[in-house]
Motif scaffolding. Structure first.
Motif, PDB file in Angstrom:
ATOM      1  N   HIS A 151       0.803  -1.226   0.000  1.00 31.67           N
ATOM      2  CA  HIS A 151       0.000   0.000   0.000  1.00 31.67           C
ATOM      3  C   HIS A 151       0.829   1.265   0.000  1.00 31.67           C
ATOM      4  O   HIS A 151       0.455   2.274   0.583  1.00 31.67           O
ATOM      5  CB  HIS A 151      -0.959  -0.017   1.205  1.00 31.67           C
ATOM      6  CG  HIS A 151      -1.869  -1.203   1.208  1.00 31.67           C
ATOM      7  ND1 HIS A 151      -2.272  -1.853   2.346  1.00 31.67           N
ATOM      8  CD2 HIS A 151      -2.435  -1.904   0.188  1.00 31.67           C
ATOM      9  CE1 HIS A 151      -3.046  -2.881   2.033  1.00 31.67           C
ATOM     10  NE2 HIS A 151      -3.152  -2.927   0.732  1.00 31.67           N
ATOM     11  N   GLN A 152       1.979   1.202  -0.648  1.00 31.47           N
ATOM     12  CA  GLN A 152       2.802   2.396  -0.768  1.00 31.47           C
ATOM     13  C   GLN A 152       2.065   3.466  -1.569  1.00 31.47           C
ATOM     14  O   GLN A 152       1.362   3.153  -2.526  1.00 31.47           O
ATOM     15  CB  GLN A 152       4.107   2.053  -1.489  1.00 31.47           C
ATOM     16  CG  GLN A 152       4.975   1.027  -0.780  1.00 31.47           C
ATOM     17  CD  GLN A 152       5.696   1.631   0.409  1.00 31.47           C
ATOM     18  OE1 GLN A 152       6.057   2.794   0.383  1.00 31.47           O
ATOM     19  NE2 GLN A 152       5.887   0.823   1.442  1.00 31.47           N
TER      20      GLN A 152
ATOM     21  N   THR B 185       2.596   7.615  -3.257  1.00 36.14           N
ATOM     22  CA  THR B 185       3.539   8.691  -3.549  1.00 36.14           C
ATOM     23  C   THR B 185       3.275   9.835  -2.570  1.00 36.14           C
ATOM     24  O   THR B 185       2.299   9.803  -1.817  1.00 36.14           O
ATOM     25  CB  THR B 185       3.340   9.219  -4.982  1.00 36.14           C
ATOM     26  OG1 THR B 185       2.031   9.779  -5.056  1.00 36.14           O
ATOM     27  CG2 THR B 185       3.485   8.099  -5.989  1.00 36.14           C
TER      28      THR B 185
ATOM     29  N   ALA C 100      -0.988   9.226  -4.330  1.00 38.53           N
ATOM     30  CA  ALA C 100      -1.423   8.288  -5.366  1.00 38.53           C
ATOM     31  C   ALA C 100      -0.782   6.924  -5.119  1.00 38.53           C
ATOM     32  O   ALA C 100       0.310   6.836  -4.556  1.00 38.53           O
ATOM     33  CB  ALA C 100      -1.014   8.802  -6.746  1.00 38.53           C
ATOM     34  N   PRO C 101      -1.474   5.845  -5.516  1.00 38.85           N
ATOM     35  CA  PRO C 101      -0.876   4.514  -5.303  1.00 38.85           C
ATOM     36  C   PRO C 101       0.456   4.393  -6.048  1.00 38.85           C
ATOM     37  O   PRO C 101       0.591   4.877  -7.171  1.00 38.85           O
ATOM     38  CB  PRO C 101      -1.921   3.544  -5.858  1.00 38.85           C
ATOM     39  CG  PRO C 101      -2.969   4.345  -6.514  1.00 38.85           C
ATOM     40  CD  PRO C 101      -2.786   5.768  -6.159  1.00 38.85           C
ATOM     41  N   TRP C 102       1.407   3.745  -5.421  1.00 39.74           N
ATOM     42  CA  TRP C 102       2.709   3.497  -6.055  1.00 39.74           C
ATOM     43  C   TRP C 102       2.827   1.980  -6.184  1.00 39.74           C
ATOM     44  O   TRP C 102       3.030   1.284  -5.187  1.00 39.74           O
ATOM     45  CB  TRP C 102       3.823   4.077  -5.191  1.00 39.74           C
ATOM     46  CG  TRP C 102       5.196   3.903  -5.764  1.00 39.74           C
ATOM     47  CD1 TRP C 102       5.703   4.514  -6.869  1.00 39.74           C
ATOM     48  CD2 TRP C 102       6.244   3.066  -5.254  1.00 39.74           C
ATOM     49  NE1 TRP C 102       6.991   4.116  -7.082  1.00 39.74           N
ATOM     50  CE2 TRP C 102       7.355   3.228  -6.114  1.00 39.74           C
ATOM     51  CE3 TRP C 102       6.349   2.197  -4.172  1.00 39.74           C
ATOM     52  CZ2 TRP C 102       8.547   2.541  -5.914  1.00 39.74           C
ATOM     53  CZ3 TRP C 102       7.548   1.527  -3.969  1.00 39.74           C
ATOM     54  CH2 TRP C 102       8.626   1.703  -4.836  1.00 39.74           C
ATOM     55  N   ILE C 103       2.604   1.491  -7.393  1.00 43.08           N
ATOM     56  CA  ILE C 103       2.520   0.045  -7.588  1.00 43.08           C
ATOM     57  C   ILE C 103       3.773  -0.438  -8.297  1.00 43.08           C
ATOM     58  O   ILE C 103       4.052  -0.043  -9.429  1.00 43.08           O
ATOM     59  CB  ILE C 103       1.244  -0.309  -8.374  1.00 43.08           C
ATOM     60  CG1 ILE C 103       0.039   0.042  -7.490  1.00 43.08           C
ATOM     61  CG2 ILE C 103       1.218  -1.781  -8.751  1.00 43.08           C
ATOM     62  CD1 ILE C 103      -1.284  -0.115  -8.154  1.00 43.08           C
TER      63      ILE C 103
END
Lengths: 382, 382
Positions: A311-312, A314, A318-321
């Motif tokens: 669930h990192q 930015t 915003a999601p960092w996938i």
């Protein structure tokens, strides 16, 4: 009208169109109408290739994605034109050329080495193949060959009544195998089955002479023209010559490549098992009468680690996938490295600094706890 | 005293004990003190094998788990006894026998085919190997050989001052390669480096005659005794004979096995990626300003599916941990099969019956949603 079950085989799936009973289909299938299925054996749950001949069924290993030499190389009606047009008095077209319509010689040798190896194994065992035919040779992958339907003729023509030794005709069948091999090779070199018809043989050999090495030509001549003595598959070897090295190098090189791929992919199995274990721990609703089990103690750290993994976000939220982040963290967990990791609570009010080695200990203890409870129950109920 | 960095290589790790400068170590290493390291190239992040010779470093592919023919086969001092004891006037011990101390002939041929193939490739290119030596031949896996340190002598003995064509001596070096090959083969057949010492040659050849085929004996004689004409690696082929088929069959069989393993493991990669995606969705704390995002709508179904995957319990409430259940459910999700699945809410008050195909749609849409948000942010910030 595929049966749902045959003997111990189920889930039958036709591998060939169900037989329109025509002459060609019959003649290339032992003189019988046959059909071919993929099916699963209920005893070992493995897929098999079934070949049905009237009331008989032969079971072979199933090779997913396999196709026949016939369908791979002899499916283009235009390829026969060089041979067939002449019959109608038309002028010869341009001579087919290697790489421009005709197969590369290296491919033909790759096939020769494998087919002669198969015959060598069969003949050394005192048996004959009897099905060396483009419709019965399977190709899997790019160039790996397998001979299908071996043994069918031995069963179909078995004649116990005459009190004959069924092995008496083997020498004759072996000679026929080598002639069949010659026909397959010539057809491959012409890229046309028409080339092996008696009336086209001379034209076919001209084609070979112009396009291919004298070794290949001599091999075909040896197999297809009358010999003073019995042919033997061993006589082919000098004509193969140094190409054995080429084949072997190619096979070993391919080994190296897929072993490297395998080494990479084996990591995936390990990583998958890690995620599966983590999944059994995280968010488990209730355990040992403790509804907060997955939220407290060691499990709390693993929950925060799960958030860290997946669930990192930015700085902008915003999601960092990033799969490589997930892989790298899991690898560190698996290795239990002393590196530190900051785990942040969901309310962002507390930061726990632990090492991967701590996390690994939590992870293993917790999973052991689950397994112990699972095993205890299993023993209790048995 | 391992340097931390050399040129573009870092993370140096010694692969051999750091050199105690003795005569033997020096003589088997081009007459120089050398050392050997694993190191990572900062340009491509791949591991390499570095060989340092004084101020020179040669970089070769790194093969994890490789060992030398020297360490695999010639590390037992007792194995030399048959040859060395005689020198001290002691009675000959029992004659070593194949499989009882001596290597199986099939293994020796597997090595011969690979080493002669390497020489053939090098000689065909007009070059020479010059390092056909047990300390420089690497074994990876069970029987795969690689020749290490190729090219070192070409560099070390390069002599520009004489204005000689450095290729002029190649024919002579190629002859030396074949003699070296003969020595390696004889040493393998004796399982002792003592066997190739001049004073032991006769005894060594007796050992070969008694234990191995005449092909092997003739091969060694061809390579080690004076020839009227130049030796050529191609002359070895008739002595290898049908063993080419054996080697090729073994290589192809091994191919089949590891390809099958690979096919299985590739599934793991796919399953791992599925779990990683599911992880990014489940329990995501907040997304698009919606703190309940991961608990509502499509995501609610995926949360219940996660519970179904990982949190099964027996009737008695004990954890039921079964990797095959996880794999089977994930495969159905991935295939989007029409099969129905009952998802039970945590309070057990509601049961949602959906198909895997529905779940797959939820899963893909939700992940797309996350990816879109992630990409949008990336574009915005760049």
């Amino acid at each position: 009208a595929v049966p749902t079950e045959v003997d111990s085989y189920h889930s039958l799936f036709p591998l060939e169109p169900l037989p329109p009973p025509n002459r060609i289909q019959k003649s290339s299938n032992f003189g019988y109408i046959t059909s071919c299925y993929k099916a699963v054996n209920s005893k070992d749950d493995l897929p098999y290739c079934l070949r049905r001949i009237h009331a008989l069924v032969f079971a072979y290993d199933f090779h997913a994605g396999g196709e026949t030499v016939m369908s791979r190389h002899f499916n283009d009606p235009n390829a026969d034109a060089y041979f067939t047009k002449r019959k109608w008095g038309q002028h010869d077209g341009p001579l087919p050329r290697q790489h421009a319509g005709l197969l590369p010689e290296s491919l033909i040798w790759a096939y020769i080495v494998q087919l002669s190896s198969a015959l060598r194994t069969i003949h050394t065992a005192g048996l004959a193949c009897r099905v060396m035919d483009p419709t019965k040779i399977l190709i899997t992958g790019k160039t790996r060959l397998r001979v299908n339907c071996v043994g069918v003729f031995d069963v179909l023509t078995f004649d116990n009544s005459q009190n004959n030794n069924p092995l008496a005709l083997m020498a004759q069948y072996q000679q026929a195998d080598l002639i069949s091999l010659g026909k397959v090779v010539l057809a491959l070199a012409c890229n046309s089955l028409a080339g092996i018809q008696r009336e086209n043989l001379q034209k076919a050999m001209e084609l070979v002479t112009i396009n291919y090495s004298s070794d290949l030509k001599n091999l075909i001549l040896y197999l297809l023209t009358d010999q003073n003595r019995m042919r033997s598959v061993n006589d082919i070897m000098p004509m193969i010559g140094a190409r054995f090295y080429t084949q072997l190098d190619a096979a070993q090189m391919r080994n190296d490549v897929i072993e490297e791929d395998l080494a990479k992919e084996v990591q995936n199995g390990r990583l998958f098992r890690l995620l599966a274990k983590l999944g059994t721990i995280n968010e488990r609703p209730e355990f040992q009468k403790d509804p907060t089990w997955s939220e407290t103690g060691d499990r709390y750290l693993l929950k925060l680690f799960r958030d860290h993994l997946f669930h990192q976000v930015t700085e902008a939220g915003a999601p960092w996938i990033d799969l490589s982040h997930i892989i790298s963290c899991l690898n560190k967990l698996d290795a239990g490295v002393p590196e530190k990791i900051s785990l942040i609570s969901r309310d962002e009010k507390s930061v726990l600094v632990v090492t991967y080695s701590d996390l690994k200990r939590c992870f293993e203890n917790t999973f052991q706890e689950l397994m112990a409870a699972a095993n205890k129950n299993e023993r209790g109920s048995s």
